[in-house]
Design a protein around this motif. Structure first.
Motif, PDB file in Angstrom:
ATOM      1  N   UNK A  23       5.239  -2.409  -3.933  1.00  0.00           N
ATOM      2  CA  UNK A  23       6.045  -2.479  -4.527  1.00  0.00           C
ATOM      3  C   UNK A  23       6.208  -0.918  -4.978  1.00  0.00           C
ATOM      4  N   UNK A  24       7.138  -0.474  -4.939  1.00  0.00           N
ATOM      5  CA  UNK A  24       7.737   1.208  -5.377  1.00  0.00           C
ATOM      6  C   UNK A  24       7.134   1.430  -6.891  1.00  0.00           C
ATOM      7  N   UNK A  25       7.284   2.139  -7.681  1.00  0.00           N
ATOM      8  CA  UNK A  25       6.318   1.993  -8.610  1.00  0.00           C
ATOM      9  C   UNK A  25       6.600   3.593  -9.123  1.00  0.00           C
ATOM     10  N   UNK A  26       7.397   4.442  -8.700  1.00  0.00           N
ATOM     11  CA  UNK A  26       8.354   5.568  -9.418  1.00  0.00           C
ATOM     12  C   UNK A  26       7.703   7.045  -8.285  1.00  0.00           C
ATOM     13  N   UNK A  27       8.891   8.021  -8.496  1.00  0.00           N
ATOM     14  CA  UNK A  27       8.735   9.390  -7.585  1.00  0.00           C
ATOM     15  C   UNK A  27       8.626   8.920  -6.548  1.00  0.00           C
ATOM     16  N   UNK A  28       9.566   7.966  -6.265  1.00  0.00           N
ATOM     17  CA  UNK A  28       9.910   7.557  -4.502  1.00  0.00           C
ATOM     18  C   UNK A  28       8.381   7.361  -3.727  1.00  0.00           C
ATOM     19  N   UNK A  29       7.655   6.884  -5.025  1.00  0.00           N
ATOM     20  CA  UNK A  29       5.887   6.141  -4.438  1.00  0.00           C
ATOM     21  C   UNK A  29       5.972   4.674  -4.471  1.00  0.00           C
ATOM     22  N   UNK A  30       4.623   4.344  -3.495  1.00  0.00           N
ATOM     23  CA  UNK A  30       4.390   2.712  -3.692  1.00  0.00           C
ATOM     24  C   UNK A  30       3.200   2.679  -4.146  1.00  0.00           C
ATOM     25  N   UNK A  31       2.929   1.504  -4.771  1.00  0.00           N
ATOM     26  CA  UNK A  31       1.110   0.877  -4.991  1.00  0.00           C
ATOM     27  C   UNK A  31       1.554  -0.304  -4.322  1.00  0.00           C
ATOM     28  N   UNK A  32      -0.501   0.331  -3.436  1.00  0.00           N
ATOM     29  CA  UNK A  32      -0.472  -0.714  -2.664  1.00  0.00           C
ATOM     30  C   UNK A  32      -1.791  -1.570  -2.714  1.00  0.00           C
ATOM     31  N   UNK A  33      -2.275  -3.131  -3.337  1.00  0.00           N
ATOM     32  CA  UNK A  33      -3.218  -3.210  -3.374  1.00  0.00           C
ATOM     33  C   UNK A  33      -3.954  -4.631  -2.093  1.00  0.00           C
ATOM     34  N   UNK A  34      -4.651  -3.866  -0.757  1.00  0.00           N
ATOM     35  CA  UNK A  34      -4.723  -3.970   0.109  1.00  0.00           C
ATOM     36  C   UNK A  34      -6.224  -4.822  -0.058  1.00  0.00           C
ATOM     37  N   UNK A  35      -6.584  -5.977   0.767  1.00  0.00           N
ATOM     38  CA  UNK A  35      -7.430  -7.042   1.030  1.00  0.00           C
ATOM     39  C   UNK A  35      -8.370  -7.036   2.739  1.00  0.00           C
ATOM     40  N   UNK A  36      -8.854  -6.841   3.359  1.00  0.00           N
ATOM     41  CA  UNK A  36      -9.433  -7.059   4.475  1.00  0.00           C
ATOM     42  C   UNK A  36     -10.524  -7.522   4.995  1.00  0.00           C
ATOM     43  N   UNK A  37     -10.404  -8.318   5.804  1.00  0.00           N
ATOM     44  CA  UNK A  37     -11.373  -9.515   5.487  1.00  0.00           C
ATOM     45  C   UNK A  37     -12.436  -8.718   6.487  1.00  0.00           C
ATOM     46  N   UNK A  38     -13.814  -8.993   6.446  1.00  0.00           N
ATOM     47  CA  UNK A  38     -14.554  -8.277   7.770  1.00  0.00           C
ATOM     48  C   UNK A  38     -13.940  -8.374   8.761  1.00  0.00           C
ATOM     49  N   UNK A  39     -14.178  -8.155   9.645  1.00  0.00           N
ATOM     50  CA  UNK A  39     -13.983  -8.564  10.919  1.00  0.00           C
ATOM     51  C   UNK A  39     -11.922  -7.772  11.471  1.00  0.00           C
ATOM     52  N   UNK A  40     -11.623  -7.537  10.514  1.00  0.00           N
ATOM     53  CA  UNK A  40      -9.896  -7.263  10.262  1.00  0.00           C
ATOM     54  C   UNK A  40      -9.676  -6.322  11.426  1.00  0.00           C
ATOM     55  N   UNK A  41      -9.462  -6.147  12.649  1.00  0.00           N
ATOM     56  CA  UNK A  41      -8.381  -4.969  13.056  1.00  0.00           C
ATOM     57  C   UNK A  41      -7.402  -5.165  13.293  1.00  0.00           C
TER      58      UNK A  41
END
Length: 121
Positions: A23-41
């Motif tokens: 989601x946008x967090x301000x200043x034209x930037x977005x924050x991201x919380x990412x989870x990738x499981x082992x093997x995700x390409x």
């Protein structure tokens, strides 16, 4: 909004163990919380973007795991505890279960998210 915990941020992409909250967090930037499981390409999800790669720059911190970042010039491995900058033109592949938080220009990130969402629709 100028701050957000992971649970404050809505899920934008979810499936096959992959989760992206952003989601946008301000200043034209977005924050991201990412989870990738082992093997995700993420290569297949970026197919059709310029260079078949993510075209948004990201600044972040790998909280858990290990991943390989492929670019047109080669690949580099990142591990938990490392801060990073990923220039446009990258494709992540999780070598272990990964959790990371990153900051991205909203204007550049939204088209990538829309593209990835359309790949799974």
């Amino acid at each position: 909004m100028t701050s957000a915990t992971r649970n404050d941020v809505p899920v934008a992409i979810e499936g096959n163990g992959v989760e992206l909250r952003t989601m946008p967090i301000g200043g034209g930037m977005s924050v991201g919380y990412i989870h990738l499981p082992q093997g995700a390409d993420m290569g297949p999800a970026f197919k059709g973007l310029t260079g078949d790669a993510c075209q948004c720059p990201h600044w972040g911190y790998l909280l858990k795991g290990k991943l390989r970042m492929r670019t047109a010039t080669g690949s580099e491995t990142y591990e938990a505890g490392q801060a990073y900058y990923w220039a446009p033109g990258h494709v992540p592949e999780a070598l272990e279960d990964c959790d990371f938080v990153e900051f991205s220009p909203t204007e550049d990130f939204e088209p990538v998210i829309t593209h990835v969402q359309s790949q799974s629709a």
